[in-house]
Scaffold this active site. Structure first.
Site, PDB file in Angstrom:
ATOM      1  N   GLY A 259       5.202  -7.317  -8.080  1.00  0.00           N
ATOM      2  CA  GLY A 259       5.691  -7.016  -9.432  1.00  0.00           C
ATOM      3  C   GLY A 259       7.204  -6.989  -9.513  1.00  0.00           C
ATOM      4  N   CYS A 375       7.235   5.644  -5.152  1.00  0.00           N
ATOM      5  CA  CYS A 375       6.378   6.149  -6.237  1.00  0.00           C
ATOM      6  C   CYS A 375       5.845   7.527  -5.836  1.00  0.00           C
ATOM      7  CB  CYS A 375       5.257   5.175  -6.575  1.00  0.00           C
ATOM      8  SG  CYS A 375       4.208   4.715  -5.188  1.00  0.00           S
TER       9      CYS A 375
END
Length: 430
Positions: A259, A375
């Protein structure tokens, strides 16, 4: 006519694989979904994800309803009962249908003599539901997280820990990234509205759009043509900080599923991007993303701790290190993380992050930029990690992201915001 597979028995097997065997749900579920008709795939996902989201509550209820736990070969039935309880508590499936299908699951699992037991436990829950839920509301398990993680979040965020837990227990919003090579975000939002779908632009991240209601990617204008990509808003925040430029050599380390690799190339289509990941299997997703968007990058399998094995002595203008982490910021997307992670994993992950940072810093050109991202929402992997790196690395300088004492930007998950995510921008002194 071929009989449809029993969705409840498949969901029970998926949850059992996660809890008992430590498997990741995102690895198990696609194969199980292949066994069911297209119309049932969403239900299988909802039941599997939902049970893992509320596991501690379902476990507690079973403990109250049964005198002894199911063990050995009957263990799958324990998870089948959980699937039944989840349907009664959290779905609109009529209780009689949920009950009948769940009981039938015992037959499909080749345990027909336990039909009466499954039926009895679920009916007993119906009778006691209000009393049980009232009692559970004051129990430690009510946060639907393991106690070690609750403790860490309370320590790190004394004011916000309950809001973080609450956000983790919600279904995640669907965020998209508009490909600026085709449309401005506003132009694409107009196309979205024309197709009858409502979206909202993120105030800080220039390509991010949140859908009011999650929808199939095939309903999105130009998805097949690469106009838009599904990517959480917080994950998109890396690229404005990295600020990639055409003609530069850029390393995307721990790049899978790609991504951020493709986001770099949307921002700087003429950049020379090397995408590296340790996991050969997950690298196939990088190739898929590049192909759908019609982009080119060099893709290599490699370990961030040993860059000499794959870097060919090259230095880079910019490095994005999306470091391996506890993933405690993306629990709402991957509820199995709550039950797969252990408290002891956190110091081990922090040591690995530290090793990778030290190993790749020499690959950055003087004057170059490194963006460190995770994350995670845990300080050991984030603020403390970067503060320690700055102390031991004289030519590293923090830029735009916090202070040397409290470095980085920490996003926390929230219902209309991105996931939990951390970034720090570091410059190498020339």
């Amino acid at each position: 006519m071929k009989k449809s597979p029993n969705i409840r028995s498949l969901a029970a097997q998926a949850v059992e694989q996660v809890v008992e065997k430590g498997q990741s749900l995102s690895n198990i579920l696609p194969a199980l979904q292949q066994k069911v008709p297209e119309k049932d795939k969403a239900l299988l996902q909802e039941l599997s994800f939902g049970v893992l989201r509320t596991l501690s509550q379902l476990e507690w209820c079973i403990g109250k309803l049964m005198s002894r736990p199911m063990t050995g070969k009957q263990r799958t039935l324990h998870y089948l009962i959980m699937v039944g309880l989840y349907q009664m508590l959290y779905t609109r499936i009529p209780p009689h249908a949920a009950l009948a299908e769940t009981v039938e699951g015992a037959v499909v699992l080749k345990r027909p003599k336990f039909k009466g037991l499954v039926n009895g436990v679920l009916r007993e829950f119906q009778r006691q539901q209000d009393t049980l839920l009232s009692e559970f509301a004051s129990h430690d398990s009510r946060f639907l997280h393991p106690s070690w993680l609750v403790k860490r979040l309370r320590t790190a965020y004394p004011e916000q820990w309950e809001a973080i837990l609450e956000a983790n227990n919600q279904r995640p919003p669907m965020w998209l990234r508009v490909n600026r090579q085709y449309h401005s975000r506003d132009a694409w939002l107009a196309l979205l509205e024309e197709s009858g779908i409502q979206g909202t632009a993120h105030p800080d991240y220039p390509d991010a759009v949140r859908l009011e209601t999650p929808t199939s990617v095939h309903a999105l204008p130009g998805f097949e043509d690469g106009w838009v990509t599904v990517q959480d808003a917080s994950a998109q925040g890396c690229i404005p900080l990295l600020d990639p430029q055409n003609g530069e050599d850029i390393l995307d380390l721990c790049a899978a599923p790609g991504g951020k690799t493709t986001h770099i190339l949307e921002a700087a289509p003429q950049a020379n991007v090397l995408a590296v990941d340790i996991d050969e299997q997950r690298l196939s997703r990088v190739y898929d993303n590049l192909k759908r968007l019609g982009m080119k990058a060099t893709v290599k399998q490699g370990d961030g701790c040993y860059p000499q094995q794959w870097s060919d002595g090259k230095q880079f203008d910019r490095i994005l290190l999306d470091a391996p982490c506890s993933a405690t910021g993306v629990i709402r997307r991957h509820p199995d993380i709550k039950w797969l992670r252990r408290d002891r994993d956190i110091p081990e992950l922090a040591a690995l992050q530290s090793q990778i940072l030290d190993a790749i810093w020499p690959l950055l050109k003087p004057g170059g930029t490194l963006v460190y991202a995770t994350c995670s929402v845990l300080p050991e992997e984030n603020t403390q990690q970067v503060a320690a790196f700055l102390k031991r690395t004289p030519d590293a300088q923090l830029e735009l992201t916090g202070t040397p004492d409290s470095p980085g930007i920490q996003n926390l998950p929230a219902s209309t915001e991105g996931d939990g995510f951390f970034y720090a921008k570091l410059l190498k002194k020339a």
